[in-house]
Scaffold this motif. Sequence first.
Motif: not given
Length: 338
Positions: A172-201
Amino acid sequence: MPARTLDVSIVALPDTGVATLFGVLDVLNSFDLMGIGDAAAPAPFRARIVGAAAGPLMGVSGVPVPVSEAVGEIASTDIVIVPSVVLGAGGWESGRYPELVEWAARMHGQGALLCSACSGIFLLAETGRFDDHDVTVHYDYAPQLRAVHPEVRVHPERALLVTGTRDELVTSGASTTWHDLVLYLTGRFAGAAVAQETARMFALQWHQDGLAPYMVFEGRTDHGDAVVADAQDWLRTHFSVAAPVEQLVVRSGLAERTFKRRFTEATGVSPLSYVQRIRVEEAKRRLEQTEDSVEAIGWHVGYEDPAFFRRLFKRVTGVPPGVYRKRFRVPVITADTR
């Protein structure tokens, strides 16, 4: 949700930026605590902080980091994450952490994902596993990464890159793109719905437009070509004139083809691209700091055709001028009211 809880090892270094490290740790360990996803299923991740030795490690910001396990005691892990490191004036010094590099390479050989948040790629690149692969990093660190690891293809305009034969190399790239990293890992291994819920939370954001809007263009000046340096200096105050490239050719006293070749070799971009980039930089500044219309700003930086200016601005930054202004204009609530 995955059939089992995946083991995530977050690598801490003395250079580690603790904000990214603790942010990644908190989100990946939050699913049970925050009630995210299926309560009957196992949590997707168990994240821990690892390092060269167990015990407190003083981070670069002066905050102690609790390292739970030494990598020498970890025989296997599913995911390795190296969070941001702070590069000092001397840049990254290779070879300082051979045990961590060897361990990361061994974990990758056993099937683990290798992930970096921002400048964590400097350490992971030493494993050699990213050679001939595309990676991203903070745009300010991109020149250093290219210099230290020329075998790695660097794309600082990208927020997230996933490569490798098993999609096992994630940067992942600059600074807060760690958001993209954890959301990608969550979506990949727990599913898109869980990634969306995590992003919202957590109010996490995907940087879907990439990082080009955040990048500031600065033409190379270390090339040693006096004619090109003179052209760059002139453009700083004359970028908006009509036909600037033609005027540069006349000023140089060189044949047009010769001047364009030398300019491109010295700066890495053609004279026309260089003019467009510095015009867009001035337009960005005016969008951030003034109430001028997009049309007026386009005219000010040298474009009489508003439609062409809008297309160029979006091509360079990835977003239209209006979107850029909305994103980067300082909110009234933060304005100085003294």
